[in-house]
Design an enzyme around this catalytic site. Sequence first.
Site, PDB file in Angstrom:
ATOM      1  N   ASN A  41      10.204  -5.115  39.042  1.00 25.66           N
ATOM      2  CA  ASN A  41       9.568  -4.612  39.843  1.00 25.66           C
ATOM      3  C   ASN A  41      10.460  -3.727  40.934  1.00 25.66           C
ATOM      4  O   ASN A  41      11.331  -3.820  41.340  1.00 25.66           O
ATOM      5  CB  ASN A  41       8.530  -5.798  40.717  1.00 25.66           C
ATOM      6  N   ILE A  42       9.920  -3.310  41.555  1.00 28.60           N
ATOM      7  CA  ILE A  42      10.597  -2.112  42.372  1.00 28.60           C
ATOM      8  C   ILE A  42       9.887  -1.764  43.354  1.00 28.60           C
ATOM      9  O   ILE A  42       8.775  -1.753  44.148  1.00 28.60           O
ATOM     10  CB  ILE A  42      10.419  -0.560  41.727  1.00 28.60           C
ATOM     11  N   GLU A  43      10.380  -2.033  45.307  1.00 32.26           N
ATOM     12  CA  GLU A  43       9.488  -2.157  46.299  1.00 32.26           C
ATOM     13  C   GLU A  43       9.496  -0.891  46.679  1.00 32.26           C
ATOM     14  O   GLU A  43      10.572  -0.178  46.417  1.00 32.26           O
ATOM     15  CB  GLU A  43       9.752  -3.285  47.377  1.00 32.26           C
ATOM     16  N   CYS A  52       4.693  -3.622  40.418  1.00 36.55           N
ATOM     17  CA  CYS A  52       5.024  -4.487  39.729  1.00 36.55           C
ATOM     18  C   CYS A  52       5.987  -4.901  38.656  1.00 36.55           C
ATOM     19  O   CYS A  52       5.825  -3.339  37.872  1.00 36.55           O
ATOM     20  CB  CYS A  52       4.314  -6.298  39.740  1.00 36.55           C
ATOM     21  N   GLU A  54       5.156  -6.511  35.679  1.00 40.61           N
ATOM     22  CA  GLU A  54       4.216  -5.993  35.066  1.00 40.61           C
ATOM     23  C   GLU A  54       3.794  -4.816  34.528  1.00 40.61           C
ATOM     24  O   GLU A  54       4.019  -4.192  33.143  1.00 40.61           O
ATOM     25  CB  GLU A  54       3.096  -6.986  35.145  1.00 40.61           C
ATOM     26  N   CYS A  85      -0.169 -10.797  39.878  1.00 38.78           N
ATOM     27  CA  CYS A  85      -0.859 -10.568  40.900  1.00 38.78           C
ATOM     28  C   CYS A  85      -1.908  -9.791  40.449  1.00 38.78           C
ATOM     29  O   CYS A  85      -2.444  -9.377  39.311  1.00 38.78           O
ATOM     30  CB  CYS A  85      -0.516 -10.019  41.731  1.00 38.78           C
ATOM     31  N   CYS A  88      -1.972  -6.286  38.891  1.00 38.61           N
ATOM     32  CA  CYS A  88      -1.342  -6.823  37.409  1.00 38.61           C
ATOM     33  C   CYS A  88      -2.437  -7.340  36.306  1.00 38.61           C
ATOM     34  O   CYS A  88      -2.558  -6.236  35.413  1.00 38.61           O
ATOM     35  CB  CYS A  88      -0.499  -7.350  37.457  1.00 38.61           C
TER      36      CYS A  88
END
Length: 132
Positions: A41-43, A52, A54, A85, A88
């Site tokens: 995941n990359i915010e 996310c 996935e 989520c 995803c």
Amino acid sequence: MNESLIAEAIKVRKRAYTPYSHFSVGAVLMTKSGSTYSGCNIENTSFGLTSCAERNAIFAAVTAGEHEFKKIVVVGDTKDVTIPCGACLQVMAEFFSANTEVILANINGLSRKYLFKNLFPVRFNLKGDRRV
């Protein structure tokens, strides 16, 4: 086989960029041909732009020309297994068959295996077919 994919997801999880939530997730996707693609995941400060693990794994596979998937493993640091989520799940619905395996795990060795149709039995699509 699942144990090695879980280990790889734990490894890629360490590459996550999570300065806001501090919740790192790793995912490894296996294609029907046996190739694997990973994602973390990359915010982003603008939370809606966060991506996310996935989806990043699925997008990497599609970018490489893959469209048929055997299984995905998702790992996070949670008490129980890490659940994808809704966004995803909807992306998975675009590419996964009803019988694609979804292995959900945590970093402490707990894992559960689902068939995609049992994890996300109703989906949106433009054909009007809402069942997986």
